[in-house]
Motif scaffolding. Structure first.
Motif, PDB file in Angstrom:
ATOM      1  N   GLY A 330       0.813  -1.208   0.000  1.00 40.55           N
ATOM      2  CA  GLY A 330       0.000   0.000   0.000  1.00 40.55           C
ATOM      3  C   GLY A 330       0.847   1.258   0.000  1.00 40.55           C
ATOM      4  N   PHE A 331       1.892   1.280   0.813  1.00 41.03           N
ATOM      5  CA  PHE A 331       2.730   2.474   0.866  1.00 41.03           C
ATOM      6  C   PHE A 331       3.583   2.609  -0.391  1.00 41.03           C
ATOM      7  N   ALA A 332       4.008   1.492  -0.983  1.00 44.80           N
ATOM      8  CA  ALA A 332       4.728   1.566  -2.254  1.00 44.80           C
ATOM      9  C   ALA A 332       3.823   2.131  -3.340  1.00 44.80           C
ATOM     10  N   THR A 333       2.577   1.661  -3.381  1.00 46.14           N
ATOM     11  CA  THR A 333       1.609   2.165  -4.357  1.00 46.14           C
ATOM     12  C   THR A 333       1.370   3.657  -4.158  1.00 46.14           C
ATOM     13  N   ALA A 334       1.200   4.076  -2.902  1.00 43.44           N
ATOM     14  CA  ALA A 334       0.947   5.489  -2.610  1.00 43.44           C
ATOM     15  C   ALA A 334       2.133   6.352  -3.014  1.00 43.44           C
ATOM     16  N   ALA A 335       3.350   5.909  -2.699  1.00 43.31           N
ATOM     17  CA  ALA A 335       4.539   6.697  -3.019  1.00 43.31           C
ATOM     18  C   ALA A 335       4.672   6.921  -4.517  1.00 43.31           C
ATOM     19  N   PHE A 336       4.427   5.878  -5.288  1.00 46.09           N
ATOM     20  CA  PHE A 336       4.583   6.019  -6.735  1.00 46.09           C
ATOM     21  C   PHE A 336       3.467   6.870  -7.331  1.00 46.09           C
ATOM     22  N   ASN A 337       2.294   6.844  -6.732  1.00 44.20           N
ATOM     23  CA  ASN A 337       1.221   7.706  -7.226  1.00 44.20           C
ATOM     24  C   ASN A 337       1.421   9.153  -6.796  1.00 44.20           C
ATOM     25  N   VAL A 338       2.088   9.371  -5.663  1.00 44.11           N
ATOM     26  CA  VAL A 338       2.475  10.737  -5.299  1.00 44.11           C
ATOM     27  C   VAL A 338       3.390  11.309  -6.375  1.00 44.11           C
ATOM     28  N   GLY A 339       4.360  10.487  -6.807  1.00 44.43           N
ATOM     29  CA  GLY A 339       5.225  10.930  -7.894  1.00 44.43           C
ATOM     30  C   GLY A 339       4.454  11.181  -9.174  1.00 44.43           C
ATOM     31  N   GLY A 340       3.480  10.293  -9.466  1.00 47.09           N
ATOM     32  CA  GLY A 340       2.676  10.455 -10.666  1.00 47.09           C
ATOM     33  C   GLY A 340       1.812  11.699 -10.650  1.00 47.09           C
ATOM     34  N   ALA A 341       1.532  12.236  -9.455  1.00 48.01           N
ATOM     35  CA  ALA A 341       0.746  13.466  -9.355  1.00 48.01           C
ATOM     36  C   ALA A 341       1.644  14.703  -9.340  1.00 48.01           C
ATOM     37  N   ILE A 342       2.761  14.622  -8.615  1.00 45.30           N
ATOM     38  CA  ILE A 342       3.640  15.788  -8.469  1.00 45.30           C
ATOM     39  C   ILE A 342       4.407  16.080  -9.755  1.00 45.30           C
ATOM     40  N   GLY A 343       4.860  15.030 -10.460  1.00 43.00           N
ATOM     41  CA  GLY A 343       5.637  15.233 -11.675  1.00 43.00           C
ATOM     42  C   GLY A 343       4.907  16.062 -12.722  1.00 43.00           C
ATOM     43  N   PRO A 344       3.680  15.656 -13.134  1.00 40.73           N
ATOM     44  CA  PRO A 344       2.949  16.472 -14.108  1.00 40.73           C
ATOM     45  C   PRO A 344       2.661  17.884 -13.614  1.00 40.73           C
ATOM     46  N   TRP A 345       2.423  18.029 -12.307  1.00 38.77           N
ATOM     47  CA  TRP A 345       2.171  19.354 -11.749  1.00 38.77           C
ATOM     48  C   TRP A 345       3.412  20.243 -11.916  1.00 38.77           C
ATOM     49  N   CYS A 346       4.586  19.691 -11.627  1.00 34.39           N
ATOM     50  CA  CYS A 346       5.821  20.460 -11.792  1.00 34.39           C
ATOM     51  C   CYS A 346       6.059  20.801 -13.261  1.00 34.39           C
ATOM     52  N   GLY A 347       5.800  19.835 -14.143  1.00 30.18           N
ATOM     53  CA  GLY A 347       5.954  20.103 -15.564  1.00 30.18           C
ATOM     54  C   GLY A 347       4.996  21.179 -16.046  1.00 30.18           C
ATOM     55  N   GLY A 348       3.769  21.162 -15.534  1.00 33.87           N
ATOM     56  CA  GLY A 348       2.793  22.187 -15.886  1.00 33.87           C
ATOM     57  C   GLY A 348       3.223  23.564 -15.424  1.00 33.87           C
ATOM     58  N   LEU A 349       3.793  23.644 -14.221  1.00 33.98           N
ATOM     59  CA  LEU A 349       4.286  24.925 -13.727  1.00 33.98           C
ATOM     60  C   LEU A 349       5.369  25.491 -14.645  1.00 33.98           C
ATOM     61  N   ALA A 350       6.252  24.607 -15.119  1.00 39.40           N
ATOM     62  CA  ALA A 350       7.319  25.069 -16.009  1.00 39.40           C
ATOM     63  C   ALA A 350       6.751  25.595 -17.324  1.00 39.40           C
ATOM     64  N   ILE A 351       5.737  24.920 -17.846  1.00 40.70           N
ATOM     65  CA  ILE A 351       5.116  25.373 -19.101  1.00 40.70           C
ATOM     66  C   ILE A 351       4.395  26.696 -18.892  1.00 40.70           C
ATOM     67  N   PHE A 352       3.632  26.793 -17.804  1.00 41.63           N
ATOM     68  CA  PHE A 352       2.896  28.031 -17.528  1.00 41.63           C
ATOM     69  C   PHE A 352       3.835  29.200 -17.250  1.00 41.63           C
ATOM     70  N   ALA A 353       5.053  28.904 -16.829  1.00 42.38           N
ATOM     71  CA  ALA A 353       6.034  29.962 -16.586  1.00 42.38           C
ATOM     72  C   ALA A 353       6.652  30.469 -17.887  1.00 42.38           C
TER      73      ALA A 353
END
Length: 404
Positions: A330-353
């Motif tokens: 469960g914690f392995a699944t959660a950790a990898f999905n945290v990455g799957g959510a944060i990564g696109p968000w960071c990429g979006g911030l770079a594009i919007f900048a």
């Protein structure tokens, strides 16, 4: 590998298809349910949140049941919510089914990871994990494009029906093939929930989960914005987007397949060498993104490296969490999905900048760099604190006396 693991992989394939297929269905859903496209896009966010929150909670809940019963309950709930989603005319109900489906998916994957690694030899966790995660990669290659085709021909509801139908044989087969071993509390020899939570605080496990989140964040940061990269920077037509996505999926399947063979034997060289190659690949792709040939080749290579390293980190998390046999998945699944959510968000911030559509590639490179720095520091500290083997102690003492 036991046949039951491949059946679990079939269920993971259906769930992976459901998780990613909305990328091609959002406009149709928005039009049919009379909502805006950004509102329909919240269906993807709802699923991601459900996966992150649901993985540890559902794993904790599953301790009350046998593994087979927990798997069947989660998969049955997943099937049911897709039937409801296919029938509803309410966007609010559809949104609720996405959250419920994510909770069921998270619970299933958490228990499936523990189940798969418990029915193989103790030194085969990497291979078992790679077979299971192969279902996700096949979903990227075949399931998601197939869902898009179904949505185009028969409407978005047909894709939901297809996922439900795919789950039926998995339910029947898991009921017959998966051992009924306990998931946690019913077994008097199993650690308590509090004991498992304490075991999850181990430094090795925490570092491994952090590294997994960073590497997966880098992967999905670029994967999310591949379409505009291909059309706006590389200059290929929109018809090439499915080809590029399929190449990434093929690479990911190759990565988990080959990585699983090495992860149990030489995990550290694979992680170090693979991460360095992954970093070099993101930088090279950013520099050569205007070249169609370079993009087509590197997308395949990066898919293989990203999922090879990522699946190895999942297996290493399970190796590190022997004191938490139920909650580790469960914690392995959660950790990898945290990455799957944060990564696109960071990429979006770079594009919007205003940094352009190459910027997610540089963000991916930075995330992998962070993983290498943290992993290298952790490895150095662990080696510095490692006791001297007994067979070396006499030799070390002799050298010290000579120095005096």
């Amino acid at each position: 590998m036991p046949f039951a693991i491949y059946l679990l992989g079939l269920a993971v394939f259906a769930q992976g298809t459901s998780e990613f297929m909305l990328s091609g269905l959002v406009p149709d859903i928005a039009r049919d349910l009379d909502v805006s496209i950004p509102s329909a896009g919240h269906l993807t966010s709802a699923f991601a949140v459900g996966m992150v929150v649901g993985a540890p909670l559902m794993a904790l809940l599953s301790r009350r049941f046998s593994r087979r019963r927990a798997l069947l309950a989660f998969l049955g709930a997943f099937l049911l919510v897709h039937v409801v989603g296919a029938l509803t005319t309410s966007f609010a109900v559809l949104l609720a089914t996405r959250v419920a489906g994510a909770l069921a998916n998270a619970g299933f994957l958490a228990v499936a990871l523990v189940t798969a690694t418990s029915i193989v030899e103790p030194n085969a966790k990497g291979r078992a994990t790679s077979v299971l995660l192969g279902g996700v990669t096949v979903a990227c290659v075949a399931g998601v494009p197939a869902g898009a085709v179904l949505g185009e021909v028969w409407g978005w509801r047909s894709a939901f029906w297809a996922v439900a139908l795919l789950s039926v044989p998995a339910v029947l087969a898991i009921g017959r093939a998966v051992p009924a071993g306990t998931a946690g509390a019913p077994d008097a020899t199993a650690p308590s929930a509090v004991g498992e939570l304490r075991a999850l605080r181990g430094p090795r496990l925490v570092i491994t989960l952090l590294l997994g989140a960073l590497v997966n964040g880098a992967t999905f940061c670029t994967f999310t914005y591949l379409a505009p990269l291909v059309t706006k920077v590389t200059g290929l037509g929109s018809g090439w987007v499915p080809v590029v996505l399929a190449l990434f999926g093929i690479g990911s399947f190759i990565g988990v397949s080959l990585g699983g063979r090495v992860a149990d034997v030489r995990p550290v060289p694979l992680l170090v060498g693979g991460s360095l190659a992954l970093l070099a690949g993101w930088v090279l792709l950013a520099v050569t993104a205007a070249s169609a040939v370079a993009v087509l080749v590197l997308v395949l290579v990066q898919g293989a490296l990203a999922f090879g390293v990522g699946s190895t980190l999942i297996s290493q998390a399970l190796y590190a969490a022997t004191g938490a046999p139920t909650l580790a998945g469960g914690f392995a699944t959660a950790a990898f999905n945290v990455g799957g959510a944060i990564g696109p968000w960071c990429g979006g911030l770079a594009i919007f900048a205003g940094l352009g559509y190459r910027s997610p590639l540089w963000v991916s490179a930075l995330l992998v760099t962070a993983a290498l720095v943290i992993g290298g520091a952790a490895l150095g500290l662990s080696r510095r604190g490692r006791p001297v083997p007994a067979r070396w102690r006499g030799h070390v003492a002799t050298r010290r006396r000579r120095r005096r």
